[in-house]
Design a protein around this motif. Structure first.
Motif, PDB file in Angstrom:
ATOM      1  N   LEU A  56       0.836  -1.211   0.000  1.00  0.00           N
ATOM      2  CA  LEU A  56       0.000   0.000   0.000  1.00  0.00           C
ATOM      3  C   LEU A  56       0.868   1.258   0.000  1.00  0.00           C
ATOM      4  O   LEU A  56       0.570   2.232  -0.696  1.00  0.00           O
ATOM      5  CB  LEU A  56      -0.918   0.024   1.217  1.00  0.00           C
ATOM      6  N   VAL A  57       1.931   1.223   0.778  1.00  0.00           N
ATOM      7  CA  VAL A  57       2.840   2.372   0.866  1.00  0.00           C
ATOM      8  C   VAL A  57       3.655   2.507  -0.415  1.00  0.00           C
ATOM      9  O   VAL A  57       3.932   3.613  -0.865  1.00  0.00           O
ATOM     10  CB  VAL A  57       3.770   2.227   2.094  1.00  0.00           C
ATOM     11  N   HIS A  58       4.033   1.373  -0.986  1.00  0.00           N
ATOM     12  CA  HIS A  58       4.833   1.341  -2.218  1.00  0.00           C
ATOM     13  C   HIS A  58       4.053   0.540  -3.265  1.00  0.00           C
ATOM     14  O   HIS A  58       4.321  -0.648  -3.469  1.00  0.00           O
ATOM     15  CB  HIS A  58       6.195   0.688  -1.974  1.00  0.00           C
ATOM     16  N   PRO A  59       3.089   1.139  -3.952  1.00  0.00           N
ATOM     17  CA  PRO A  59       2.231   0.398  -4.893  1.00  0.00           C
ATOM     18  C   PRO A  59       2.993  -0.288  -6.031  1.00  0.00           C
ATOM     19  O   PRO A  59       2.472  -1.208  -6.655  1.00  0.00           O
ATOM     20  CB  PRO A  59       1.288   1.470  -5.446  1.00  0.00           C
ATOM     21  N   ASP A  60       4.205   0.156  -6.273  1.00  0.00           N
ATOM     22  CA  ASP A  60       5.003  -0.449  -7.339  1.00  0.00           C
ATOM     23  C   ASP A  60       5.731  -1.707  -6.864  1.00  0.00           C
ATOM     24  O   ASP A  60       6.550  -2.273  -7.580  1.00  0.00           O
ATOM     25  CB  ASP A  60       6.003   0.567  -7.893  1.00  0.00           C
ATOM     26  N   SER A  61       5.425  -2.180  -5.665  1.00  0.00           N
ATOM     27  CA  SER A  61       6.075  -3.359  -5.104  1.00  0.00           C
ATOM     28  C   SER A  61       5.550  -4.638  -5.738  1.00  0.00           C
ATOM     29  O   SER A  61       4.394  -4.715  -6.151  1.00  0.00           O
ATOM     30  CB  SER A  61       5.820  -3.453  -3.592  1.00  0.00           C
ATOM     31  N   VAL A  62       6.411  -5.631  -5.766  1.00  0.00           N
ATOM     32  CA  VAL A  62       6.002  -6.978  -6.153  1.00  0.00           C
ATOM     33  C   VAL A  62       6.187  -7.851  -4.910  1.00  0.00           C
ATOM     34  O   VAL A  62       7.214  -7.776  -4.241  1.00  0.00           O
ATOM     35  CB  VAL A  62       6.804  -7.497  -7.370  1.00  0.00           C
ATOM     36  N   VAL A  63       5.146  -8.615  -4.566  1.00  0.00           N
ATOM     37  CA  VAL A  63       5.191  -9.510  -3.414  1.00  0.00           C
ATOM     38  C   VAL A  63       5.364 -10.930  -3.936  1.00  0.00           C
ATOM     39  O   VAL A  63       4.571 -11.400  -4.762  1.00  0.00           O
ATOM     40  CB  VAL A  63       3.911  -9.416  -2.555  1.00  0.00           C
ATOM     41  N   LEU A  64       6.409 -11.600  -3.454  1.00  0.00           N
ATOM     42  CA  LEU A  64       6.721 -12.958  -3.899  1.00  0.00           C
ATOM     43  C   LEU A  64       6.651 -13.915  -2.722  1.00  0.00           C
ATOM     44  O   LEU A  64       7.421 -13.796  -1.766  1.00  0.00           O
ATOM     45  CB  LEU A  64       8.122 -12.990  -4.524  1.00  0.00           C
ATOM     46  N   SER A  65       5.736 -14.859  -2.798  1.00  0.00           N
ATOM     47  CA  SER A  65       5.559 -15.841  -1.741  1.00  0.00           C
ATOM     48  C   SER A  65       5.570 -17.243  -2.331  1.00  0.00           C
ATOM     49  O   SER A  65       4.862 -17.511  -3.314  1.00  0.00           O
ATOM     50  CB  SER A  65       4.239 -15.603  -1.018  1.00  0.00           C
ATOM     51  N   THR A  66       6.345 -18.117  -1.727  1.00  0.00           N
ATOM     52  CA  THR A  66       6.380 -19.507  -2.159  1.00  0.00           C
ATOM     53  C   THR A  66       5.003 -20.148  -2.024  1.00  0.00           C
ATOM     54  O   THR A  66       4.646 -21.042  -2.788  1.00  0.00           O
ATOM     55  CB  THR A  66       7.440 -20.281  -1.349  1.00  0.00           C
ATOM     56  N   ASP A  67       4.206 -19.674  -1.069  1.00  0.00           N
ATOM     57  CA  ASP A  67       2.853 -20.216  -0.872  1.00  0.00           C
ATOM     58  C   ASP A  67       2.020 -20.143  -2.151  1.00  0.00           C
ATOM     59  O   ASP A  67       1.162 -21.008  -2.388  1.00  0.00           O
ATOM     60  CB  ASP A  67       2.123 -19.463   0.246  1.00  0.00           C
ATOM     61  N   GLU A  68       2.259 -19.137  -2.981  1.00  0.00           N
ATOM     62  CA  GLU A  68       1.477 -18.975  -4.210  1.00  0.00           C
ATOM     63  C   GLU A  68       1.581 -20.196  -5.129  1.00  0.00           C
ATOM     64  O   GLU A  68       0.663 -20.479  -5.897  1.00  0.00           O
ATOM     65  CB  GLU A  68       1.932 -17.735  -4.970  1.00  0.00           C
ATOM     66  N   PHE A  69       2.700 -20.903  -5.035  1.00  0.00           N
ATOM     67  CA  PHE A  69       2.914 -22.103  -5.847  1.00  0.00           C
ATOM     68  C   PHE A  69       1.833 -23.146  -5.573  1.00  0.00           C
ATOM     69  O   PHE A  69       1.457 -23.914  -6.454  1.00  0.00           O
ATOM     70  CB  PHE A  69       4.307 -22.681  -5.552  1.00  0.00           C
ATOM     71  N   PHE A  70       1.338 -23.163  -4.337  1.00  0.00           N
ATOM     72  CA  PHE A  70       0.397 -24.193  -3.900  1.00  0.00           C
ATOM     73  C   PHE A  70      -1.072 -23.775  -4.019  1.00  0.00           C
ATOM     74  O   PHE A  70      -1.952 -24.496  -3.570  1.00  0.00           O
ATOM     75  CB  PHE A  70       0.707 -24.596  -2.453  1.00  0.00           C
TER      76      PHE A  70
END
Length: 145
Positions: A28-42
């Protein structure tokens, strides 16, 4: 003067302690951020449900690190690695790769001493059991190398 390309935030903490919540706030503070989570694989693409398979965990971590390298190749200004990272070897390659590619790296450890293992298990959206959280808590490496 050496200018950094961007910032990498490496989240650390037990399941359900608030890593993803903080990742969402950072986004929210940095809208240009990309969030990468291993959980997304599942996450099943059709049902959008989390379906964990321990046999695929190594492949999932490799997949997430590949996405991380692509984000750096694309010079994303803010990259958030939203994994448990309870041990140094879980996150050192993100730290090393990011620094070698001229990113500032912040390691954010969310303490868990104010919440019980049972509370974390009850809050878990992925069905992480109290026993698994207990084991992870015992193995948690607090020092940052």
């Amino acid at each position: 003067m050496n200018t950094k390309i961007g910032t990498i935030f490496i989240m650390r903490g037990l399941p359900s302690v608030g890593k993803s919540t903080l990742s969402d706030v950072l986004k929210l503070v940095h809208p240009d951020s990309v969030v990468l989570s291993t959980d997304e694989f599942f996450v099943d693409k059709e049902s959008n449900k989390f379906v964990f398979d321990k046999e695929k965990l190594l492949k999932a971590h490799e997949w997430n690190f590949s996405r991380f390298k692509k984000a750096i190749e694309d010079k994303k200004p803010n990259i958030i690695v939203d994994n448990s990272n309870i041990k140094y070897f879980h996150y050192h390659h993100y730290l090393d790769y990011g620094q070698r590619h001229d990113y500032f790296v912040a390691i954010i450890t969310i303490p868990h001493n104010d919440v019980s293992e049972q509370q974390l298990a009850e809050r878990s959206s992925h069905g992480v059991t109290r026993n698994t959280i207990h084991r992870m808590k015992k193995e948690f490496q607090w020092e940052i190398k």
